[in-house]
Motif scaffolding. Structure first.
Motif, PDB file in Angstrom:
ATOM      1  N   ILE A  29      11.106  -4.127  -0.058  1.00 26.87           N
ATOM      2  CA  ILE A  29      10.218  -3.000   0.207  1.00 26.87           C
ATOM      3  C   ILE A  29       9.136  -3.108  -0.852  1.00 26.87           C
ATOM      4  N   TRP A  30       7.884  -2.921  -0.485  1.00 24.69           N
ATOM      5  CA  TRP A  30       6.803  -3.128  -1.444  1.00 24.69           C
ATOM      6  C   TRP A  30       5.686  -2.125  -1.233  1.00 24.69           C
ATOM      7  N   GLY A  31       4.800  -2.031  -2.232  1.00 25.91           N
ATOM      8  CA  GLY A  31       3.660  -1.137  -2.118  1.00 25.91           C
ATOM      9  C   GLY A  31       2.963  -0.926  -3.454  1.00 25.91           C
ATOM     10  N   PRO A  32       1.989  -0.039  -3.480  1.00 25.19           N
ATOM     11  CA  PRO A  32       1.290   0.285  -4.727  1.00 25.19           C
ATOM     12  C   PRO A  32       1.954   1.464  -5.432  1.00 25.19           C
ATOM     13  N   SER A  33       1.640   1.634  -6.701  1.00 26.86           N
ATOM     14  CA  SER A  33       2.087   2.821  -7.426  1.00 26.86           C
ATOM     15  C   SER A  33       0.973   3.285  -8.346  1.00 26.86           C
ATOM     16  N   VAL A  34       0.961   4.579  -8.586  1.00 25.15           N
ATOM     17  CA  VAL A  34       0.028   5.190  -9.534  1.00 25.15           C
ATOM     18  C   VAL A  34       0.831   6.132 -10.411  1.00 25.15           C
ATOM     19  N   GLY A  35       0.377   6.309 -11.629  1.00 21.86           N
ATOM     20  CA  GLY A  35       1.112   7.191 -12.513  1.00 21.86           C
ATOM     21  C   GLY A  35       0.356   7.519 -13.776  1.00 21.86           C
ATOM     22  N   TRP A  36       1.014   8.290 -14.615  1.00 17.74           N
ATOM     23  CA  TRP A  36       0.484   8.697 -15.905  1.00 17.74           C
ATOM     24  C   TRP A  36       1.547   8.398 -16.953  1.00 17.74           C
ATOM     25  N   GLN A  37       1.117   7.946 -18.108  1.00 24.57           N
ATOM     26  CA  GLN A  37       2.034   7.689 -19.223  1.00 24.57           C
ATOM     27  C   GLN A  37       1.366   8.125 -20.517  1.00 24.57           C
ATOM     28  N   TYR A  38       2.164   8.729 -21.394  1.00 26.33           N
ATOM     29  CA  TYR A  38       1.688   9.021 -22.737  1.00 26.33           C
ATOM     30  C   TYR A  38       2.400   8.088 -23.702  1.00 26.33           C
ATOM     31  N   GLN A  39       1.648   7.287 -24.432  1.00 25.41           N
ATOM     32  CA  GLN A  39       2.185   6.417 -25.476  1.00 25.41           C
ATOM     33  C   GLN A  39       1.078   6.209 -26.497  1.00 25.41           C
ATOM     34  N   SER A  40       1.073   7.004 -27.526  1.00 22.51           N
ATOM     35  CA  SER A  40       0.003   7.030 -28.530  1.00 22.51           C
ATOM     36  C   SER A  40      -1.328   7.407 -27.901  1.00 22.51           C
ATOM     37  N   GLY A  41      -1.306   7.952 -26.704  1.00 18.45           N
ATOM     38  CA  GLY A  41      -2.499   8.355 -25.961  1.00 18.45           C
ATOM     39  C   GLY A  41      -2.192   8.385 -24.478  1.00 18.45           C
ATOM     40  N   ASN A  42      -3.111   8.886 -23.690  1.00 17.65           N
ATOM     41  CA  ASN A  42      -2.920   8.998 -22.246  1.00 17.65           C
ATOM     42  C   ASN A  42      -3.363   7.726 -21.537  1.00 17.65           C
ATOM     43  N   PHE A  43      -2.552   7.307 -20.561  1.00 14.59           N
ATOM     44  CA  PHE A  43      -2.847   6.117 -19.765  1.00 14.59           C
ATOM     45  C   PHE A  43      -2.720   6.444 -18.284  1.00 14.59           C
ATOM     46  N   LEU A  44      -3.635   5.933 -17.487  1.00 22.26           N
ATOM     47  CA  LEU A  44      -3.505   5.930 -16.043  1.00 22.26           C
ATOM     48  C   LEU A  44      -2.904   4.581 -15.688  1.00 22.26           C
ATOM     49  N   LYS A  45      -1.814   4.593 -14.910  1.00 22.41           N
ATOM     50  CA  LYS A  45      -1.129   3.354 -14.552  1.00 22.41           C
ATOM     51  C   LYS A  45      -1.360   3.062 -13.067  1.00 22.41           C
ATOM     52  N   ALA A  46      -1.674   1.825 -12.752  1.00 23.89           N
ATOM     53  CA  ALA A  46      -1.822   1.386 -11.367  1.00 23.89           C
ATOM     54  C   ALA A  46      -1.167   0.013 -11.244  1.00 23.89           C
ATOM     55  N   SER A  47      -0.335  -0.155 -10.209  1.00 26.70           N
ATOM     56  CA  SER A  47       0.357  -1.436 -10.067  1.00 26.70           C
ATOM     57  C   SER A  47       0.775  -1.673  -8.626  1.00 26.70           C
ATOM     58  N   GLY A  48       1.239  -2.881  -8.388  1.00 24.87           N
ATOM     59  CA  GLY A  48       1.888  -3.246  -7.146  1.00 24.87           C
ATOM     60  C   GLY A  48       3.344  -3.543  -7.468  1.00 24.87           C
ATOM     61  N   TRP A  49       4.244  -3.286  -6.539  1.00 26.25           N
ATOM     62  CA  TRP A  49       5.671  -3.454  -6.823  1.00 26.25           C
ATOM     63  C   TRP A  49       6.413  -3.976  -5.600  1.00 26.25           C
ATOM     64  N   GLY A  50       7.589  -4.532  -5.884  1.00 23.55           N
ATOM     65  CA  GLY A  50       8.517  -4.963  -4.856  1.00 23.55           C
ATOM     66  C   GLY A  50       9.905  -4.491  -5.243  1.00 23.55           C
ATOM     67  N   LEU A  51      10.672  -3.999  -4.281  1.00 22.02           N
ATOM     68  CA  LEU A  51      12.008  -3.451  -4.518  1.00 22.02           C
ATOM     69  C   LEU A  51      12.993  -4.170  -3.609  1.00 22.02           C
ATOM     70  N   PHE A  52      14.141  -4.571  -4.158  1.00 22.33           N
ATOM     71  CA  PHE A  52      15.179  -5.183  -3.333  1.00 22.33           C
ATOM     72  C   PHE A  52      16.541  -4.650  -3.758  1.00 22.33           C
ATOM     73  N   ALA A  53      17.520  -4.835  -2.884  1.00 22.33           N
ATOM     74  CA  ALA A  53      18.880  -4.348  -3.127  1.00 22.33           C
ATOM     75  C   ALA A  53      19.803  -5.532  -3.405  1.00 22.33           C
ATOM     76  N   PRO A  54      20.275  -5.695  -4.658  1.00 23.75           N
ATOM     77  CA  PRO A  54      21.208  -6.773  -4.944  1.00 23.75           C
ATOM     78  C   PRO A  54      22.612  -6.484  -4.404  1.00 23.75           C
ATOM     79  N   ASN A  55      22.892  -5.207  -4.113  1.00 23.57           N
ATOM     80  CA  ASN A  55      24.160  -4.821  -3.489  1.00 23.57           C
ATOM     81  C   ASN A  55      23.934  -3.526  -2.713  1.00 23.57           C
ATOM     82  N   GLU A  56      24.985  -2.927  -2.206  1.00 24.66           N
ATOM     83  CA  GLU A  56      24.842  -1.767  -1.327  1.00 24.66           C
ATOM     84  C   GLU A  56      24.484  -0.470  -2.043  1.00 24.66           C
ATOM     85  N   HIS A  57      24.577  -0.415  -3.354  1.00 29.78           N
ATOM     86  CA  HIS A  57      24.396   0.855  -4.050  1.00 29.78           C
ATOM     87  C   HIS A  57      23.342   0.839  -5.156  1.00 29.78           C
TER      88      HIS A  57
END
Length: 152
Positions: A29-57
Motif C-alpha cells: 500500500i503506498w501514497g504521500p504523507s504530510v505532517g508537522w514535527q517539532y525538533q529544535s524548531g517547526n518542520f513541515l514534513k512531506a514524503s512518499g511511503w510504502g507499507l507492507f505486511a510481513p505477517n498477519e498482525h
C-alpha cells in the motif's frame, strides 16, 4: 549508513522470522504523507511511503521525503528516510519508528489510527550540525497524515 542498515536488520528480525510461507501476500500500500514535527524548531514534513505486511498482525512502512523549515532567516530543506514498525492491526495501535537525516538519528514511539494518522514522540541525536544552522537534537513530537492511494 551502518546504523541505518543495523536498524533495518533489527526491524526485519523482530517480525518473528518473517514466516512468508504462512502469510497471505497482500502487496504494498503506498501514497504521500504530510505532517508537522517539532525538533529544535517547526518542520513541515512531506514524503512518499510504502507499507507492507510481513505477517498477519504487523506492518512495516518505509518513507522518504523532506523536512521544510524557516530558521535563522532562511528556508532549509532536510532530506529524511524513515522506517516504521506497526505492532498491531487494530483500530488504534502502537508503533516504533526511526528517522535518519544527514544531521540526526531520531527514534520514536507512538500510536496510529489505522496507519493513517500517526502521533509520535522521540528524541533526536545530533550526528552533524549543518553549517549556519542550529543543532537538531532533543525531544521531538510529530503528527503525520498518511494518504493511501491503493487499498487491499
Amino acid at each position: 549508513m551502518k546504523k541505518l542498515g543495523i536498524l533495518l536488520i533489527i526491524c526485519c528480525c523482530s517480525t518473528g522470522g518473517l514466516k512468508a510461507q504462512k502469510v497471505q501476500k497482500l502487496g504494498w500500500i503506498w501514497g504521500p504523507s504530510v505532517g508537522w514535527q517539532y525538533q529544535s524548531g517547526n518542520f513541515l514534513k512531506a514524503s512518499g511511503w510504502g507499507l507492507f505486511a510481513p505477517n498477519e498482525h504487523q506492518y512495516i512502512k518505509i518513507n522518504a521525503g523532506a523536512n521544510f523549515t524557516w530558521m535563522k532567516s532562511k528556508t532549509t530543506v532536510v532530506p529524511e528516510l524513515g522506517f516504521t514498525y506497526y505492532l498491531s492491526n487494530r483500530l488504534v495501535f502502537p508503533f516504533v519508528q526511526a528517522e535518519v537525516t544527514p544531521y540526526t538519528l531520531t527514534p520514536k514511539v507512538g500510536i496510529s489510527m489505522l496507519s493513517i494518522v500517526d502521533l509520535g514522540i522521540g528524541y533526536g541525536f545530533d550526528m552533524k550540525t549543518k553549517e549556519d544552522f542550529k543543532p537538531l537534537k532533543g525531544l521531538t513530537g510529530s503528527v503525520t497524515l498518511n494518504i493511501p492511494l491503493n487499498f487491499y
